[in-house]
Scaffold this motif. Sequence first.
Motif, PDB file in Angstrom:
ATOM      1  N   VAL A  44       0.889  -1.351   0.049  1.00  0.00           N
ATOM      2  CA  VAL A  44      -0.095   0.094   0.114  1.00  0.00           C
ATOM      3  C   VAL A  44       0.699   1.289   0.050  1.00  0.00           C
ATOM      4  O   VAL A  44       0.824   2.076  -0.992  1.00  0.00           O
ATOM      5  CB  VAL A  44      -0.958   0.010   1.341  1.00  0.00           C
ATOM      6  N   ILE A  45       1.606   1.263   0.893  1.00  0.00           N
ATOM      7  CA  ILE A  45       2.351   2.667   1.062  1.00  0.00           C
ATOM      8  C   ILE A  45       3.353   2.905   0.092  1.00  0.00           C
ATOM      9  O   ILE A  45       3.534   3.918  -0.669  1.00  0.00           O
ATOM     10  CB  ILE A  45       3.172   2.688   2.472  1.00  0.00           C
ATOM     11  N   PHE A  46       4.185   1.651  -0.311  1.00  0.00           N
ATOM     12  CA  PHE A  46       5.170   1.896  -1.414  1.00  0.00           C
ATOM     13  C   PHE A  46       4.677   2.202  -2.641  1.00  0.00           C
ATOM     14  O   PHE A  46       4.988   3.008  -3.491  1.00  0.00           O
ATOM     15  CB  PHE A  46       5.931   0.461  -1.176  1.00  0.00           C
ATOM     16  N   PRO A  47       3.530   1.516  -2.896  1.00  0.00           N
ATOM     17  CA  PRO A  47       2.911   1.659  -4.194  1.00  0.00           C
ATOM     18  C   PRO A  47       2.294   3.380  -4.347  1.00  0.00           C
ATOM     19  O   PRO A  47       2.333   3.857  -5.404  1.00  0.00           O
ATOM     20  CB  PRO A  47       1.692   0.770  -4.485  1.00  0.00           C
ATOM     21  N   ILE A  48       1.891   3.741  -3.441  1.00  0.00           N
ATOM     22  CA  ILE A  48       1.253   5.044  -3.467  1.00  0.00           C
ATOM     23  C   ILE A  48       2.504   6.017  -3.795  1.00  0.00           C
ATOM     24  O   ILE A  48       2.222   6.980  -4.521  1.00  0.00           O
ATOM     25  CB  ILE A  48       0.539   5.697  -2.028  1.00  0.00           C
ATOM     26  N   GLY A  49       3.586   5.903  -2.839  1.00  0.00           N
ATOM     27  CA  GLY A  49       4.837   6.610  -3.023  1.00  0.00           C
ATOM     28  C   GLY A  49       5.274   6.621  -4.414  1.00  0.00           C
ATOM     29  O   GLY A  49       5.651   7.597  -5.336  1.00  0.00           O
ATOM     30  N   GLN A  50       5.331   5.199  -4.963  1.00  0.00           N
ATOM     31  CA  GLN A  50       5.600   4.953  -6.327  1.00  0.00           C
ATOM     32  C   GLN A  50       4.894   5.723  -7.545  1.00  0.00           C
ATOM     33  O   GLN A  50       5.417   6.316  -8.551  1.00  0.00           O
ATOM     34  CB  GLN A  50       5.585   3.559  -6.568  1.00  0.00           C
ATOM     35  N   SER A  51       3.580   5.720  -7.255  1.00  0.00           N
ATOM     36  CA  SER A  51       2.701   6.347  -8.118  1.00  0.00           C
ATOM     37  C   SER A  51       2.991   7.957  -8.199  1.00  0.00           C
ATOM     38  O   SER A  51       2.610   8.610  -9.359  1.00  0.00           O
ATOM     39  CB  SER A  51       1.220   6.303  -7.593  1.00  0.00           C
ATOM     40  N   PHE A  52       3.214   8.609  -7.142  1.00  0.00           N
ATOM     41  CA  PHE A  52       3.455   9.926  -7.003  1.00  0.00           C
ATOM     42  C   PHE A  52       4.873  10.209  -7.697  1.00  0.00           C
ATOM     43  O   PHE A  52       4.781  11.220  -8.539  1.00  0.00           O
ATOM     44  CB  PHE A  52       4.016  10.558  -5.431  1.00  0.00           C
ATOM     45  N   TRP A  53       5.810   9.057  -7.571  1.00  0.00           N
ATOM     46  CA  TRP A  53       7.116   9.436  -8.634  1.00  0.00           C
ATOM     47  C   TRP A  53       6.778   9.134  -9.827  1.00  0.00           C
ATOM     48  O   TRP A  53       7.445  10.336 -10.643  1.00  0.00           O
ATOM     49  CB  TRP A  53       8.267   8.415  -7.908  1.00  0.00           C
ATOM     50  N   ILE A  54       6.070   8.438 -10.419  1.00  0.00           N
ATOM     51  CA  ILE A  54       5.840   8.039 -11.787  1.00  0.00           C
ATOM     52  C   ILE A  54       4.826   9.410 -12.405  1.00  0.00           C
ATOM     53  O   ILE A  54       5.166   9.580 -13.516  1.00  0.00           O
ATOM     54  CB  ILE A  54       5.216   6.723 -11.974  1.00  0.00           C
ATOM     55  N   SER A  55       4.196   9.916 -11.613  1.00  0.00           N
ATOM     56  CA  SER A  55       3.354  11.195 -12.046  1.00  0.00           C
ATOM     57  C   SER A  55       4.118  12.172 -12.541  1.00  0.00           C
ATOM     58  O   SER A  55       3.870  13.063 -13.388  1.00  0.00           O
ATOM     59  CB  SER A  55       2.352  11.471 -11.244  1.00  0.00           C
ATOM     60  N   PHE A  56       5.516  12.158 -12.179  1.00  0.00           N
ATOM     61  CA  PHE A  56       6.247  13.416 -12.613  1.00  0.00           C
ATOM     62  C   PHE A  56       7.273  12.888 -13.830  1.00  0.00           C
ATOM     63  O   PHE A  56       8.030  13.880 -14.288  1.00  0.00           O
ATOM     64  CB  PHE A  56       7.008  13.690 -11.555  1.00  0.00           C
ATOM     65  N   HIS A  57       6.743  11.977 -14.507  1.00  0.00           N
ATOM     66  CA  HIS A  57       7.554  11.223 -15.428  1.00  0.00           C
ATOM     67  C   HIS A  57       6.619  11.045 -16.712  1.00  0.00           C
ATOM     68  O   HIS A  57       5.527  10.864 -16.719  1.00  0.00           O
ATOM     69  CB  HIS A  57       8.419  10.068 -15.154  1.00  0.00           C
ATOM     70  N   GLU A  58       7.314  11.043 -17.858  1.00  0.00           N
ATOM     71  CA  GLU A  58       6.735  10.308 -19.077  1.00  0.00           C
ATOM     72  C   GLU A  58       7.322   9.047 -19.391  1.00  0.00           C
ATOM     73  O   GLU A  58       8.452   8.801 -19.334  1.00  0.00           O
ATOM     74  CB  GLU A  58       6.852  11.453 -20.219  1.00  0.00           C
ATOM     75  N   TRP A  59       6.153   7.966 -19.305  1.00  0.00           N
ATOM     76  CA  TRP A  59       6.767   6.508 -19.316  1.00  0.00           C
ATOM     77  C   TRP A  59       5.910   5.774 -19.886  1.00  0.00           C
ATOM     78  O   TRP A  59       4.741   5.879 -19.735  1.00  0.00           O
ATOM     79  CB  TRP A  59       7.055   6.150 -17.776  1.00  0.00           C
ATOM     80  N   ASP A  60       6.333   4.792 -20.820  1.00  0.00           N
ATOM     81  CA  ASP A  60       5.347   3.608 -21.460  1.00  0.00           C
ATOM     82  C   ASP A  60       5.343   2.266 -20.374  1.00  0.00           C
ATOM     83  O   ASP A  60       4.550   1.667 -21.111  1.00  0.00           O
ATOM     84  CB  ASP A  60       5.837   3.499 -22.685  1.00  0.00           C
ATOM     85  N   GLY A  61       6.014   2.420 -19.509  1.00  0.00           N
ATOM     86  CA  GLY A  61       5.951   1.300 -18.720  1.00  0.00           C
ATOM     87  C   GLY A  61       7.097   0.255 -19.014  1.00  0.00           C
ATOM     88  O   GLY A  61       7.104  -0.829 -18.164  1.00  0.00           O
ATOM     89  N   LEU A  62       7.771   0.388 -20.047  1.00  0.00           N
ATOM     90  CA  LEU A  62       8.681  -0.707 -20.318  1.00  0.00           C
ATOM     91  C   LEU A  62      10.156   0.324 -20.404  1.00  0.00           C
ATOM     92  O   LEU A  62      11.224  -0.256 -19.775  1.00  0.00           O
ATOM     93  CB  LEU A  62       8.691  -1.420 -21.565  1.00  0.00           C
TER      94      LEU A  62
END
Length: 317
Positions: A44-62
């Motif tokens: 829960v906590i780690f995925p929430i933080g990871q979502s915050f971090w990814i939201s500041f990037h452009e990324w296709d998942g790979l």
Amino acid sequence: MSVSPAFPNTHADRPQRGWYKRNEIAITPWLFLLPAMIFFAIYVIFPIGQSFWISFHEWDGLGEKTWVGTANYERLLGWGDANVDRKFSVSFWNNLKWLVLYLLAIPAGLFIALFLNQTVTGIRFYKSMFFFPFVISQVVVGLVFSWFYLPREGLLNAILGFFGAGPINVLGDPTLATYGIIAAGLWPQTAYCMILYLTGLNAVDPEQVEAARLDGAKGPKMLWYVILPQLKPATFIAFVVTIIGALRSFDLISVMTNGGPFGSTRVLSFYMFEESLSEFGFRMGYGAAIAVILFFIMLGFITYFLYAMYRDEKGAH
């Protein structure tokens, strides 16, 4: 000749206890909680933080992430020179409709629970019928209501035809589709709230009820001043679960309309899926930004209800 003391120094002879033994009462509960806390942090906590971090990037998942700062949020919300994302605004307003109308499940569940709490012939049969929607899958609920809304063969239009009204295509009309899906979601959600209130009614103090009857309280006054104050814990849980259910309403939309017609039934969770994982998207950063906004909306509501409950408890003491 030495004389042994009458009271030997037993304290000095007693072996010194270790640190854990001295703090056993305080530490043992945390040892039982530790596995759950570790799983909560990882999933829960780690995925929430990871979502915050990814939201500041452009990324296709790979591939490699590209830092874009607040560009995803600017595009979503129309900051600066960017225009507001029309799909996001439609999803946001649909979520507000879900929130407002989904809360109808709480009073509906309360009144059904009050009825089922009476001594009525065949009450077990009634309880099982009202409980039934809660145990079936949301996918099944979506399929059942999709058949119910069919333009020609559906039961809804058969009922309307019986009363002389014309057929309507609920899921094919952009102005009606969202309300049709909400109605489908209210069926199992009302059953869940009913279960919460039935459990709460079992804990109502009969002495308070009897004292209120002696004072002449009955009907709405009995409900408002005696029963409902004792159902506050159940009401709080019902509010939180209903709000979370309204904000993450993905499965019914996916089964019944897949976001259509013309994208009119999208909500934030479905739009997040479209942008992140569907064939039209694979924009993980943009989807994560939608998830962060959805998280803050949910957090705001839950924090408000937690504060309101804390304030009521503090006032009671």
